[in-house]
Design an enzyme around this catalytic site. Structure first.
Site, PDB file in Angstrom:
ATOM      1  N   HIS A  21      33.424  30.170  31.111  1.00 33.74           N
ATOM      2  CA  HIS A  21      32.645  30.473  29.897  1.00 33.74           C
ATOM      3  C   HIS A  21      33.356  29.882  28.679  1.00 33.74           C
ATOM      4  O   HIS A  21      34.406  29.248  28.810  1.00 33.74           O
ATOM      5  CB  HIS A  21      32.370  31.978  29.759  1.00 33.74           C
ATOM      6  CG  HIS A  21      33.594  32.855  29.728  1.00 33.74           C
ATOM      7  ND1 HIS A  21      34.610  32.677  28.814  1.00 33.74           N
ATOM      8  CD2 HIS A  21      33.958  33.921  30.482  1.00 33.74           C
ATOM      9  CE1 HIS A  21      35.542  33.602  28.999  1.00 33.74           C
ATOM     10  NE2 HIS A  21      35.187  34.362  30.021  1.00 33.74           N
ATOM     11  N   HIS A  24      37.191  30.287  28.297  1.00 35.59           N
ATOM     12  CA  HIS A  24      38.043  29.357  29.051  1.00 35.59           C
ATOM     13  C   HIS A  24      38.075  28.005  28.329  1.00 35.59           C
ATOM     14  O   HIS A  24      39.114  27.367  28.220  1.00 35.59           O
ATOM     15  CB  HIS A  24      37.497  29.126  30.467  1.00 35.59           C
ATOM     16  CG  HIS A  24      37.359  30.374  31.278  1.00 35.59           C
ATOM     17  ND1 HIS A  24      36.137  30.879  31.669  1.00 35.59           N
ATOM     18  CD2 HIS A  24      38.297  31.225  31.758  1.00 35.59           C
ATOM     19  CE1 HIS A  24      36.337  31.988  32.375  1.00 35.59           C
ATOM     20  NE2 HIS A  24      37.631  32.227  32.443  1.00 35.59           N
ATOM     21  N   CYS A 130      43.727  47.762  40.301  1.00 33.59           N
ATOM     22  CA  CYS A 130      42.415  47.245  39.891  1.00 33.59           C
ATOM     23  C   CYS A 130      42.243  45.869  40.525  1.00 33.59           C
ATOM     24  O   CYS A 130      43.036  44.955  40.261  1.00 33.59           O
ATOM     25  CB  CYS A 130      42.329  47.126  38.366  1.00 33.59           C
ATOM     26  SG  CYS A 130      40.860  46.227  37.835  1.00 33.59           S
ATOM     27  N   CYS A 133      41.591  43.050  37.854  1.00 35.22           N
ATOM     28  CA  CYS A 133      42.789  42.532  37.170  1.00 35.22           C
ATOM     29  C   CYS A 133      43.811  41.991  38.163  1.00 35.22           C
ATOM     30  O   CYS A 133      44.783  41.358  37.762  1.00 35.22           O
ATOM     31  CB  CYS A 133      43.490  43.631  36.371  1.00 35.22           C
ATOM     32  SG  CYS A 133      42.550  44.303  35.012  1.00 35.22           S
ATOM     33  N   CYS A 155      39.584  51.522  35.489  1.00 36.57           N
ATOM     34  CA  CYS A 155      40.375  50.559  34.717  1.00 36.57           C
ATOM     35  C   CYS A 155      39.818  50.480  33.298  1.00 36.57           C
ATOM     36  O   CYS A 155      38.607  50.303  33.111  1.00 36.57           O
ATOM     37  CB  CYS A 155      40.286  49.184  35.390  1.00 36.57           C
ATOM     38  SG  CYS A 155      40.916  47.838  34.379  1.00 36.57           S
ATOM     39  N   HIS A 158      38.087  46.875  32.953  1.00 37.14           N
ATOM     40  CA  HIS A 158      36.882  46.563  33.733  1.00 37.14           C
ATOM     41  C   HIS A 158      35.900  47.726  33.877  1.00 37.14           C
ATOM     42  O   HIS A 158      34.792  47.539  34.378  1.00 37.14           O
ATOM     43  CB  HIS A 158      37.270  46.078  35.143  1.00 37.14           C
ATOM     44  CG  HIS A 158      37.813  44.682  35.148  1.00 37.14           C
ATOM     45  ND1 HIS A 158      39.156  44.406  35.035  1.00 37.14           N
ATOM     46  CD2 HIS A 158      37.190  43.479  35.229  1.00 37.14           C
ATOM     47  CE1 HIS A 158      39.326  43.091  35.060  1.00 37.14           C
ATOM     48  NE2 HIS A 158      38.162  42.513  35.167  1.00 37.14           N
ATOM     49  N   LYS A 305      34.137  41.432  23.685  1.00 35.76           N
ATOM     50  CA  LYS A 305      34.785  40.380  24.473  1.00 35.76           C
ATOM     51  C   LYS A 305      33.793  39.910  25.537  1.00 35.76           C
ATOM     52  O   LYS A 305      33.079  40.707  26.124  1.00 35.76           O
ATOM     53  CB  LYS A 305      36.041  40.938  25.137  1.00 35.76           C
ATOM     54  CG  LYS A 305      36.779  39.862  25.923  1.00 35.76           C
ATOM     55  CD  LYS A 305      38.045  40.383  26.553  1.00 35.76           C
ATOM     56  CE  LYS A 305      38.722  39.236  27.287  1.00 35.76           C
ATOM     57  NZ  LYS A 305      38.992  39.462  28.671  1.00 35.76           N
ATOM     58  N   LYS A 308      31.303  38.739  32.373  1.00 28.18           N
ATOM     59  CA  LYS A 308      30.177  38.417  33.234  1.00 28.18           C
ATOM     60  C   LYS A 308      29.303  39.657  33.441  1.00 28.18           C
ATOM     61  O   LYS A 308      28.079  39.602  33.402  1.00 28.18           O
ATOM     62  CB  LYS A 308      30.711  37.908  34.573  1.00 28.18           C
ATOM     63  CG  LYS A 308      29.651  37.231  35.407  1.00 28.18           C
ATOM     64  CD  LYS A 308      30.218  36.755  36.723  1.00 28.18           C
ATOM     65  CE  LYS A 308      29.123  36.179  37.590  1.00 28.18           C
ATOM     66  NZ  LYS A 308      29.513  36.135  38.987  1.00 28.18           N
TER      67      LYS A 308
END
Length: 521
Positions: A21, A24, A130, A133, A155, A158, A305, A308
């Site tokens: 995305h 990155h 997790c 992570c 988490c 997430h 943030k 996905k």
């Protein structure tokens, strides 16, 4: 001219389980622009990027798709991650994949060294893990679940339930490195940047370090522990080592000596791995710690943030297909203070494209080359006597070049671009003020017209060189239009502000708009 000092810079190696995305893309173009600048300055530059392909998350994704983990990562890397580099005009020197033999063999060698030096021991482990992570979670990142996950521990990053893992594992004596790490941060205040990131790391280490579990035995998708093949090396230990294995650690001492240590650019969410665990592992192995770790902020979309699961991930091609790679690179590197969180919006991108690229830089390039063609048959005129206003432009250009180089040195591409942009604004104002179209009506003003257009063209030459690490495509076209002999990438960037490098008589060519108007649908 080489400074003799290596400038080795890395992106994190990306986890290819999702599509790339714009976050990155942001990290990658920042590292690429810094590497291009240093390369063009004559520094011995090496840029590394790559993919982190082991771990439980990858194994689960592969089995959910009915293929082997290797088939799954091959498909992702070849289909999405290699093309990203082309899409964003990235000129990396190497791309490492953690499933390559060159990496796997050297990781085993490194871990064996830690074991032989007495920094690894066997122990029992029970902790909340997790999978998202790929990390055993510290207390601070464990929260109580709500809704469907009521009564479970989840988490904090997430929002997914954590798994209680109970395994016999191998541990790295991380706890022994708290003092040496604090000493490192004290003696090298720039080791972690920006300051907010440094403060976070120092307080984390001061609060006490626990030994790190560095192996897993519940699954086998990973690099085997060399002295016990019922275990695989923890994915983060394997991943961090890419920075060393890619430049010859363990097999090519001369290359390793030449390149290492590196600068690492990372997102702030993986700062601790790079600024705490990684230098501790290197110290334990008797190797130099990195030259520095720079943590940039998050890209926020609608205040959140990107992720996905929340469908806020924007694929880079959604932007480049409309605005082009240069606009993508320019926008993310200039609109966000590097090191802080930044918000992305289509409106802001569109407005900046129009104002700064199309009307600012693009228009300056078009009208300067067009006037030289129209009034001097496409040949750069010689300057006559310089007025105070002309000399002011020369000062602005010299100052911008020096300030931009200093900003790049501080890992602040945003500040470098804003220094360079003073040339764009100054030249556009200079042309409006000097009205070359009016001077052209009077033969007696011809020497003055020549000076004005030489000043505009020479300012544009400096601008083209200084902006080339940020916008390689449009500056390449402009360099060709300016007719200067030699390749743009070979132009010494630290000398870009030296006045008079454009020779009078150089043949200038027509230039189509660098940043065409975009129809808003």
């Amino acid at each position: 001219m080489s400074t003799g000092r290596s400038f080795y810079i890395t992106t994190p190696i990306y986890y290819p389980s999702d599509l790339p995305h714009i976050g990155h893309g942001y990290t990658t173009v920042a590292v690429d622009a810094l590497a291009r600048w240093h390369r063009q300055a004559g520094d011995d530059t090496w840029m590394l990027t790559g993919t982190d392909e082991h771990g439980q998350k990858m194994l689960r994704a592969a089995s959910a798709n009915g293929v082997t983990p290797q088939e799954w990562v091959d498909k992702l890397v070849e289909g999405s991650w290699f093309p990203l580099l082309d899409t964003l005009e990235v000129a990396n020197d190497d791309f490492i994949r953690t499933t390559q033999p060159r990496h796997e063999e050297r990781v085993q060698q490194f871990v064996q060294t830690l074991y032989d030096r007495g920094y690894i021991y066997a122990g029992e482990y029970e902790a909340l893990y997790c999978v998202g992570c790929e990390e055993f979670k510290p207390e601070s990142e464990i929260v109580d679940g709500t809704g469907a996950f009521e009564g479970l521990k989840v988490c904090a990053i997430h929002s997914k339930p954590l798994e209680l893992l109970q395994e016999k594992n191998y541990f790295f004596k991380l706890s022994e490195f708290a003092e040496p790490l604090l000493e490192l941060y004290k003696n090298e205040p720039d080791f972690v940047r920006p300051e907010s990131a440094r403060n976070e790391v120092v307080s984390f280490v001061k609060s006490g370090l626990k030994d790190l579990s560095i192996s897993r035995s519940a699954f086998d998708w990973g690099i085997r522990v060399p002295w016990d093949d019922s275990h695989v090396i923890y994915v983060w230990v394997d991943a961090l080592l890419n920075y060393a294995t890619a430049v010859g650690y363990g097999t090519d001492p001369a290359e390793f000596e030449r390149r290492w240590p590196a600068f690492h650019i990372v997102g702030k969410d993986i700062l601790r791995f790079h600024a705490v665990i990684w230098p501790a592992m290197l110290m334990a192995a008797g190797l130099d710690v990195p030259r520095g770790v720079f943590a940039h902020g998050w890209l926020l979309v609608g205040g959140e943030k990107m992720s996905k699961s929340k469908l806020t991930g924007i694929v880079p091609t959604e932007i480049t297909d409309v605005f082009g790679a240069d606009a993508y690179r320019f926008y993310f590197l200039s609109a966000i203070a590097f090191g802080q969180d930044g918000s992305f919006s289509w409106e802001d991108l569109s407005a900046r494209y129009q104002a700064e690229l199309a009307n600012g830089f693009g228009n300056l390039a078009s009208r300067t080359t067009a006037m030289i063609e129209k009034y001097f048959q496409g040949s750069v005129p010689p300057p006559a006597a310089y007025s105070e206003g002309d000399l002011r432009i020369q000062q602005i250009v010299a100052h911008a070049a020096t300030a931009a180089d200093a900003a790049i040195d501080r890992f602040r591409p945003d500040e470098a671009i804003s220094a360079i942009w003073t040339i764009v604004d100054a030249l556009n104002g200079y042309i409006t003020e000097n009205e070359p179209w009016a001077l052209a009506k009077d033969d007696a003003s011809r020497p003055r017209l020549g000076t004005v257009l030489y000043t505009a063209a020479e300012g544009l030459r400096a601008l083209t060189v200084l902006l080339s690490p940020v916008m390689p495509e449009s500056t390449g076209k402009l360099w060709e239009a300016l007719g200067i002999p030699g390749r743009l990438v070979d132009e010494p960037i630290r000398a870009a502000g030296t006045w008079g490098r454009l020779a009078p008589g150089t043949a200038v060519n027509a230039l189509s708009p660098l940043f065409p108007r975009i129809e808003q649908s």
